[in-house]
Every structure is written in C-alpha cells, then in structure tokens.
Write a protein that holds these residues in place. Structure first.
Motif, PDB file in Angstrom:
ATOM      1  N   GLU A  79       0.681  -0.754   0.450  1.00 22.22           N
ATOM      2  CA  GLU A  79      -0.063  -0.256  -0.259  1.00 22.22           C
ATOM      3  C   GLU A  79       0.969   0.804   0.533  1.00 22.22           C
ATOM      4  O   GLU A  79       1.868   1.596   1.001  1.00 22.22           O
ATOM      5  CB  GLU A  79      -0.906   0.118   1.591  1.00 22.22           C
ATOM      6  CG  GLU A  79      -1.414  -0.922   1.076  1.00 22.22           C
ATOM      7  CD  GLU A  79      -3.085  -0.545   0.580  1.00 22.22           C
ATOM      8  OE1 GLU A  79      -3.425   0.705   0.408  1.00 22.22           O
ATOM      9  OE2 GLU A  79      -3.921  -1.847   0.209  1.00 22.22           O
ATOM     10  N   GLY A  80       0.562   1.830  -1.308  1.00 21.18           N
ATOM     11  CA  GLY A  80       1.626   3.442  -0.679  1.00 21.18           C
ATOM     12  C   GLY A  80       0.585   4.216  -2.510  1.00 21.18           C
ATOM     13  O   GLY A  80       0.061   4.507  -2.405  1.00 21.18           O
ATOM     14  N   ALA A  81       2.252   4.768  -2.352  1.00 21.29           N
ATOM     15  CA  ALA A  81       2.283   6.225  -4.617  1.00 21.29           C
ATOM     16  C   ALA A  81       3.430   5.474  -4.417  1.00 21.29           C
ATOM     17  O   ALA A  81       4.187   5.742  -4.147  1.00 21.29           O
ATOM     18  CB  ALA A  81       1.583   6.968  -3.477  1.00 21.29           C
ATOM     19  N   SER A 106       1.458  12.520  -5.792  1.00 20.71           N
ATOM     20  CA  SER A 106       1.682  11.466  -5.884  1.00 20.71           C
ATOM     21  C   SER A 106      -0.001  10.799  -6.151  1.00 20.71           C
ATOM     22  O   SER A 106      -1.291  11.168  -5.909  1.00 20.71           O
ATOM     23  CB  SER A 106       1.634  11.003  -4.124  1.00 20.71           C
ATOM     24  OG  SER A 106       3.312  11.608  -3.642  1.00 20.71           O
ATOM     25  N   ALA A 107       0.049   9.442  -6.797  1.00 20.71           N
ATOM     26  CA  ALA A 107      -1.141   9.213  -7.555  1.00 20.71           C
ATOM     27  C   ALA A 107      -1.172   7.140  -5.681  1.00 20.71           C
ATOM     28  O   ALA A 107       0.029   6.396  -6.066  1.00 20.71           O
ATOM     29  CB  ALA A 107      -0.928   8.779  -8.555  1.00 20.71           C
ATOM     30  N   PRO A 108      -1.873   7.119  -5.214  1.00 22.46           N
ATOM     31  CA  PRO A 108      -2.231   5.814  -4.305  1.00 22.46           C
ATOM     32  C   PRO A 108      -2.200   4.629  -5.349  1.00 22.46           C
ATOM     33  O   PRO A 108      -2.774   4.757  -6.332  1.00 22.46           O
ATOM     34  CB  PRO A 108      -3.518   6.158  -3.365  1.00 22.46           C
ATOM     35  CG  PRO A 108      -4.099   7.769  -3.942  1.00 22.46           C
ATOM     36  CD  PRO A 108      -3.197   8.510  -5.256  1.00 22.46           C
ATOM     37  N   TYR A 109      -1.355   3.741  -4.174  1.00 20.04           N
ATOM     38  CA  TYR A 109      -2.098   2.519  -4.868  1.00 20.04           C
ATOM     39  C   TYR A 109      -1.299   1.444  -4.310  1.00 20.04           C
ATOM     40  O   TYR A 109      -1.137   1.430  -3.931  1.00 20.04           O
ATOM     41  CB  TYR A 109      -0.683   1.958  -6.283  1.00 20.04           C
ATOM     42  CG  TYR A 109       1.151   1.539  -5.872  1.00 20.04           C
ATOM     43  CD1 TYR A 109       1.349   0.460  -6.331  1.00 20.04           C
ATOM     44  CD2 TYR A 109       1.499   2.886  -5.537  1.00 20.04           C
ATOM     45  CE1 TYR A 109       2.249  -0.055  -5.337  1.00 20.04           C
ATOM     46  CE2 TYR A 109       2.985   1.612  -4.402  1.00 20.04           C
ATOM     47  CZ  TYR A 109       3.298   0.167  -5.254  1.00 20.04           C
ATOM     48  OH  TYR A 109       4.334  -0.154  -4.692  1.00 20.04           O
ATOM     49  N   SER A 110      -2.140   0.084  -5.113  1.00 23.99           N
ATOM     50  CA  SER A 110      -1.681  -1.094  -3.976  1.00 23.99           C
ATOM     51  C   SER A 110      -1.397  -1.756  -5.345  1.00 23.99           C
ATOM     52  O   SER A 110      -1.663  -2.393  -6.136  1.00 23.99           O
ATOM     53  CB  SER A 110      -3.071  -1.894  -3.203  1.00 23.99           C
ATOM     54  OG  SER A 110      -4.133  -1.789  -3.910  1.00 23.99           O
ATOM     55  N   ALA A 111      -0.169  -3.130  -4.862  1.00 24.36           N
ATOM     56  CA  ALA A 111      -0.108  -4.264  -5.339  1.00 24.36           C
ATOM     57  C   ALA A 111       0.529  -5.429  -4.339  1.00 24.36           C
ATOM     58  O   ALA A 111       0.166  -5.567  -3.564  1.00 24.36           O
ATOM     59  CB  ALA A 111       0.983  -3.872  -6.631  1.00 24.36           C
ATOM     60  N   GLU A 112       0.326  -6.427  -5.403  1.00 25.26           N
ATOM     61  CA  GLU A 112       1.104  -7.828  -4.205  1.00 25.26           C
ATOM     62  C   GLU A 112       2.112  -8.027  -5.337  1.00 25.26           C
ATOM     63  O   GLU A 112       2.440  -7.640  -6.424  1.00 25.26           O
ATOM     64  CB  GLU A 112      -0.152  -9.065  -5.345  1.00 25.26           C
ATOM     65  CG  GLU A 112      -1.255  -8.946  -4.619  1.00 25.26           C
ATOM     66  CD  GLU A 112      -1.458  -8.467  -3.622  1.00 25.26           C
ATOM     67  OE1 GLU A 112      -0.565  -8.959  -2.216  1.00 25.26           O
ATOM     68  OE2 GLU A 112      -2.680  -7.798  -3.270  1.00 25.26           O
ATOM     69  N   TYR A 113       3.429  -8.374  -4.279  1.00 23.03           N
ATOM     70  CA  TYR A 113       4.854  -7.592  -4.669  1.00 23.03           C
ATOM     71  C   TYR A 113       5.027  -9.811  -4.862  1.00 23.03           C
ATOM     72  O   TYR A 113       5.151 -10.127  -3.592  1.00 23.03           O
ATOM     73  CB  TYR A 113       5.856  -7.156  -4.248  1.00 23.03           C
ATOM     74  CG  TYR A 113       5.908  -6.411  -4.543  1.00 23.03           C
ATOM     75  CD1 TYR A 113       5.677  -5.503  -6.432  1.00 23.03           C
ATOM     76  CD2 TYR A 113       5.029  -4.721  -3.907  1.00 23.03           C
ATOM     77  CE1 TYR A 113       6.021  -4.513  -6.502  1.00 23.03           C
ATOM     78  CE2 TYR A 113       5.069  -3.462  -4.555  1.00 23.03           C
ATOM     79  CZ  TYR A 113       5.183  -3.198  -5.629  1.00 23.03           C
ATOM     80  OH  TYR A 113       5.194  -2.357  -6.737  1.00 23.03           O
ATOM     81  N   VAL A 114       5.632 -10.633  -5.790  1.00 22.58           N
ATOM     82  CA  VAL A 114       5.551 -11.777  -5.536  1.00 22.58           C
ATOM     83  C   VAL A 114       7.503 -11.920  -5.663  1.00 22.58           C
ATOM     84  O   VAL A 114       7.105 -11.901  -7.022  1.00 22.58           O
ATOM     85  CB  VAL A 114       4.591 -13.225  -6.396  1.00 22.58           C
ATOM     86  CG1 VAL A 114       5.881 -14.400  -5.981  1.00 22.58           C
ATOM     87  CG2 VAL A 114       2.907 -12.660  -5.783  1.00 22.58           C
TER      88      VAL A 114
END
Length: 167
Positions: free
Chosen positions: A44-46, A154-162
């Motif tokens: 969770e971040g930007a 800043s543009a908020p984003y979320s992702a999964e890092y594998v």
C-alpha cells in the motif's frame, strides 16, 4: 471416506491451492515458469510523479519513485522505494530491474511487472530471491499535462509483490 467429508476437504484444498493456480494464469510477459515463491506481500503506498518537460518540450507527469509499505497478514514487514528496492524488516533487501510488463486491469492501474533481481544486501528472507513480480495493481497511474516544472504529485496504489527464486 464419505462424500459428506470429501466435498469440504476438496473445497479446502482448492481454497488453499488458489494462489498457486493464480501464478499459472499470469500474462506470458511476466510469468516465471519453474520458479518458486520466496515471499508474497501486499503493498500500500503511492507512485510519485514529477512535472517535467518531455521530448516535445511540453510539461507532463513523469514517474519518479514508488513509496510503499509491505504487508503480510495485516502487519508491516518491510518497505518498497526508489531503486526499485524491496526491504524486509530482517534487513535483507533486493533491487530489481524491469524485464517484462503487462497492462493493469483498468486504464488507471499501473502495469504488472516482472523484474530480475540485479543486486541484494543483508541476509534474510529476501536473500534467495531472483525475480520479483508486481501483480494485481490498483491505481497509481498519473498521466497528462501539468502546470509547473519541478512540482510533485502522488497517486495512491496497491499491488501484490511476489518474490521468487529459481527452482
């Protein structure tokens, strides 16, 4: 084994195996066949952008760096920042270099990525990682013109890092 017991067991097996099946359905450009998971985390971040003149001389938003918290089971276990770096709370860290990408689910989502680990430091959970995948992205994209060179947004984003290793 009775059918009454077999069905819940089968459902449990499918539910727990879900993430493994998901890896098989990744776009070819970011797939990592033959590699196994070292760590899978939610971020969770930007995505931070800077207003810069493009090749055409017009001002536009240009990607600068990510800033994100890495989470596992709701707890902070590390951070992701410029480099791009992934740093675990145990002191192990890797730096990646993008080698493949695929579009996000919507036009506002940053792309899915495949990165090879270019360098590592410390010793811990991330030490054996050789590949990083960024998948299931939401948000983070900032396109278009801007007004003042040097301005940040800043543009908020979320992702999964594998994070994966060979074998």
């Amino acid at each position: 084994m009775s059918t009454k017991l077999a069905v819940p067991c089968l459902l449990l097996l499918v539910a727990t195996a879900g993430p493994a099946f998901a890896a098989d359905t990744l776009p070819e450009a970011i797939a990592a066949p033959g590699e196994s998971v070292v760590l899978s985390v939610h971020a969770e971040g930007a995505q931070v952008y800077e207003c810069k003149a493009g090749a055409d001389g017009k001002l536009a938003w240009a990607f600068r760096e990510p800033i994100a918290t890495l989470l596992s089971e709701g707890k902070t276990i590390g951070r992701h920042y410029a480099g791009p770096n992934w740093e675990h709370a145990d002191g192990s860290a890797v730096v990646g270099k993008a080698i493949g990408n695929a579009p996000g689910a919507t036009s506002g989502d940053i792309p899915w990525l495949k990165l090879e680990v270019a360098s590592r430091r410390g010793s811990g959970v991330l030490t054996p990682a050789t590949t990083v995948q960024r998948i299931n992205t939401h948000g983070g994209k900032l396109d278009g013109a801007c007004d003042k060179a040097g301005e940040f947004k800043s543009a908020p984003y979320s992702a999964e890092y594998v994070l994966l290793k060979k074998g």
